[in-house]
Enzyme design. Structure first.
Site, mmCIF file in Angstrom:
data_model
loop_
_atom_site.group_PDB
_atom_site.id
_atom_site.type_symbol
_atom_site.label_atom_id
_atom_site.label_comp_id
_atom_site.label_asym_id
_atom_site.label_seq_id
_atom_site.Cartn_x
_atom_site.Cartn_y
_atom_site.Cartn_z
ATOM 1 C CD GLU A 425 4.176 5.345 -6.709
ATOM 2 O OE1 GLU A 425 3.358 5.842 -7.498
ATOM 3 O OE2 GLU A 425 3.840 4.782 -5.651
ATOM 4 C CD GLU A 533 3.663 7.525 -1.711
ATOM 5 O OE1 GLU A 533 4.627 8.056 -2.318
ATOM 6 O OE2 GLU A 533 2.549 7.406 -2.209
#
Ligand code: GAL
Length: 838
Positions: A425, A533
């Protein structure tokens, strides 16, 4: 001597190299664990690096050590509850050692597996430099500074004062192993082998070994390299050699060899067979180095329609993300504690680990090699754009090349690693992320590449700085390891994301955004996909919020701190973060779509820090399928029923409610057609799982007594389970995961403490304070109960039970013999246990 005997001797001499090679000799390389006899001081001291500094008043300890976990929880610590609400600061470590005769004429290196963070290492007062990244392994050459035959002093200043620098609990100190490596002047360089298996099938394997030799002398040296492939019994099964390798003065040379093996035993998830490659380096007739590298023979690929294929077989990656802390032991690594985590996960059917979001302890990867996991090894949680005030973004420009390449070099021989992730991220990804504040000159310097043709995207447009950076990082990884795909955990699933636009990622990876899964084949034609994820469901073990079919999507708003008096999240799989899903939802999509290679759910175990949805006094996560103490939450059995062949039947919650209360009972089951529920002997109905729903449920009226569930197949009973209304807490039960541990000073026994009523039922609301006394060959190295809001110390030998349970971790104190553990609590019959250390 008789002729026959001579012939036999001669023949056995010929056979010798193929049956055995010498164990690494004393005069070649020594790798000594350098964890003992350190002195520690918490706080900064001027001049503490000096050889003559008097550290006699400092605390004596053994590494690995994490000073933060010893501290008190407070919301005032600068790390905040996001960082675990534990202290940071500056700490000093010193160790005095004598350079013995065996070090004379040798190269002496000190190897740190990880120090959090900003580790400045001194030898006899001389600084060898600062390594900022707290998760990277690094080496310093002590040779020029060593005083032979005399005392030498190593000093390490660890600076974790500027916080927050992490989105989770980092730990503080020399929290991984330290090694002293003593080699000859010609030796295999640090992480100096690269072993791959270009051919790997049931019929044959070829094993390619690239060996980097380092020459620390002022003359050219000619070396011979012999490589032996040893099987698990240490038998030589193949070998190769190369002569006359010339290594320049103060230089390195790479020697490549190919070994062949018929009918290899393949490395699989069920039987992760390990060979090892023994590299012998000779100068003239003298062996100067012996170096072992573990080898797993396996082939794999990621396919855009078939997903992950291992040794020709499609395998769904059923993975979990893990942070590095070990609960009450903090960040200080302990192999048994890691092994226990992996055992509990394996038992659940988990076959994959994502090392989120940083290089892990090397021992974790060794365990994954040995136990059979599909590892995603990840380097960074941020690049140049920061996520917390003092995080790695401050160091990225200066250090990313070194850190990334060291990470790949260190880990690339692990057969359990199947993909690299260059970031989680990172904020550079977003389509709207500014093309960066860099001007082109600066960018070229940073990127170390020209804006030539290579910098065009597929649509012919120029790539942004952020895409170029992505490309640069991927290229760096590929240069060191072209055998594995590179991915990243993105938030933005759109192809216009700067990371995707770079065209450099082999494996499309994004976190959450399950509604976009279906678009991947269209948006990224021909590219394989992994859910890097997923889920982020929230649960407190033992806590249930009804009705179980109401969803709690927490935190409800971003802009105001979320509050709920319970500081608890429901264990019915009906609570998750807004960006996540329930466990069942994510798994359903991954299960039903072949093109999805698998998922790494957030997270396997609870971890310290990031107590979403809450803030202080919460200080650890609610995301785990397993709590911080290692106790499974109910949903563990959902995964077990879906991810294993085991016959599962798990009914929950407990059976202690208010009379007349409406209670939802759920069951997870497998290898059966139906489950029937009885309350005090009366049937409440038969349930069968509906398509894509992985539990069954009943809503019943509570009456004290017994709940019984029975699973059946073809009308025949498969399993049954009972819950009883528990009475008042009456006694303590202790059960150890292992009754016999090693007398090595580090081995652990994890003892579960249950608070039971008179009849032996677990008291589901018990919170009695339990005190521990240990005698003999162990001490209490940690206590926990899985509560995310407890401010009790992890180190004091006492703990309150949390929903009926707590944990005490016993660590061997190097002595051999009996260990006795006594657990007492006011008003309860005590518990006792005898263990042994051998
Ligand atoms: C993800 C992030 C993880 C963790 C998780 C919590 O977005 O990658 O590190 O913060 O959210 O849900």
């Amino acid at each position: 001597m008789k002729k026959g005997k001579t012939l036999l001797l001669f023949l056995s001499f010929l056979l010798l190299p193929l049956s055995m090679v010498g164990a690494p000799g004393e005069n070649v390389r020594q790798r000594l664990l350098f964890n003992q006899d350190w002195s520690f001081h918490l706080g900064d001291i001027k001049g503490a690096e000096s050889k003559t500094y008097d550290d006699s008043s400092w605390r004596k300890l053994s590494l690995p050590h994490d000073w933060a976990i010893e501290g008190e929880f407070s919301e005032d610590h600068p790390a905040g509850s996001g960082g675990g609400a534990l202290p940071g600061g500056i700490g000093w470590y010193r160790k005095t050692f004598v350079a013995t005769a065996s070090m004379k004429g040798k190269r002496i290196y000190i190897d740190f597996d990880g120090v959090y963070m900003n580790a400045e290492v001194f030898i006899n007062g001389v600084s060898l430099g600062i390594r900022p990244y707290g998760y990277i392994s690094f080496r310093h050459d002590l040779t020029p500074y060593i005083i032979q035959g005399k005392e030498n002093v190593l000093a390490v200043r660890v600076d974790n004062a500027e916080q927050p620098n992490s989105r989770w609990y980092s730990g503080a100190g020399i929290y991984r192993n330290v090694w002293l490596s003593i080699t000859n002047s010609l030796h295999v360089d640090l992480w100096g082998t690269y072993v791959t298996t270009p051919v790997a099938n049931a019929q044959k394997a070829s094993i390619k070994a690239d060996v980097t030799l380092k020459n620390t002398t002022a003359s050219v040296l000619k070396a011979e390299v012999v490589s032996y492939l040893l099987d698990a019994t240490q038998k030589v099964v193949s070998q190769a050699s190369a002569q006359n390798i010339s290594v320049t003065p103060q230089g390195v040379a790479v020697c490549s060899q190919l070994l062949h093996l018929d009918r290899p035993k393949l490395w699989t998830l069920e039987t992760p067979y390990l060979y090892s490659l023994r590299t012998e380096v000779k100068v003239g007739s003298k062996t100067v180095d012996v170096y072992d590298t573990p080898v797993g023979i396996r082939s794999f690929s990621f396919d855009s329609s078939q997903g992950f294929i291992l040794n020709g077989e499609r395998i769904k990656i059923k993975g979990v993300c893990m942070h590095h802390d070990l609960g009450c032991l903090g960040a200080a690594i302990n192999v048994r504690a890691m092994e226990r985590q992996l055992e509990i996960l394996k038992e659940m059917g988990c076959n994959g680990i994502r090392c989120s979001h940083n290089p892990p302890a090397p021992e974790l990867l060794d365990l994954c090699d040995r136990m059979g996991f599909v590892v995603m090894d990840e380097t960074f949680d941020m690049w140049r754009k920061r996520k917390t005030t003092y995080d790695y973004s401050l160091y990225f420009n200066e250090w990313h090349e070194r850190d990334l390449s060291d990470h790949i070099l260190r880990d690339r021989n692990h057969p359990s690693i199947f993909m690299w992730s260059i970031g989680n991220e990172v904020l550079e990804q977003w389509t709207h992320a500014d093309a960066d504040t860099l001007d082109i000159k600066e960018a070229n310097l940073l990127l170390n590449m020209k804006r030539d043709k290579k910098s065009l995207a597929a649509d012919g447009k120029e790539l942004s700085v952020n895409s170029l950076l992505t490309k640069k990082l991927v290229d760096m990884v590929k240069a060191l390891d072209p055998t594995r795909p590179v991915t990243a955990g993105n938030n933005e699933p759109d192809p216009s994301n700067h990371l995707f636009r770079s065209g450099a990622l082999d494996l499309i990876g994004f976190n959450y955004h399950e509604t976009y899964f279906k678009d991947v084949p269209r948006n990224f034609p021909g590219k394989p996909f992994i859910v890097t994820e997923s889920t982020s469901a929230l649960m407190t073990r033992g806590y249930y919020r009804m009705p179980s079919d109401s969803m709690y999507i927490w935190p409800t708003r971003w802009d105001i701190p979320f509050h709920d008096d319970s500081y608890s999240c429901s264990s019915y799989d009906n609570c998750h973060a807004p960006w996540g899903t329930t466990h069942e939802e994510s798994w359903k999509l991954v299960k039903n779509n072949d093109f999805i290679s698998g998922m790494y759910l957030w997270t396997g175990f609870d971890y310290l820090g990031e107590p979403t949805p809450y803030w202080w006094p919460a200080r650890s996560s609610y995301f785990g399928v397993i709590d911080l103490a290692g106790f499974p939450k109910d949903v563990y059995y959902m995964y077990q029923s879906e991810w294993t062949d085991k016959t599962v039947l798990h009914v929950f919650p407990h059976w202690n409610w208010q009379k007349g209360e409406r209670v939802d009972l759920w069951a997870y089951y497998s290898n059966a057609d139906e489950v029937e529920l009885f309350v005090n002997g009366k049937s409440c109905g038969i349930r069968k799982k509906e398509k894509d729903v992985y539990h069954v449920s009943w809503r019943v009226t509570f009456e004290p007594g017994t709940v019984r569930v029975v699973s059946r197949k073809n009308g025949k009973e498969v399993l049954s389970r009972e819950l009883h209304t528990a009475g008042e807490p009456a006694r303590i039960r202790l059960s150890a995961d292992r009754n016999s541990i090693k007398a090595d000073g580090v081995d652990l026994s994890f003892v579960t403490v249950d608070i039971l009523d008179r009849d032996g039922n677990l008291c589901p609301h018990a919170d009695n304070l339990v005190k521990f006394e240990v005698d003999g060959a162990a001490f209490v190295s940690g206590v926990d109960n899985g509560s995310p809001i407890s401010s009790e110390s992890f180190k004091k030998p006492e703990r309150k039970a949390f929903y009926g349970k707590c944990l005490v971790v016993l660590q061997n104190n190097t002595a051999q013999g009996v260990i006795t553990l006594k657990a007492t609590s006011a008003g309860l019959q005590e518990g006792a246990l005898t263990l042994e250390a051998r």
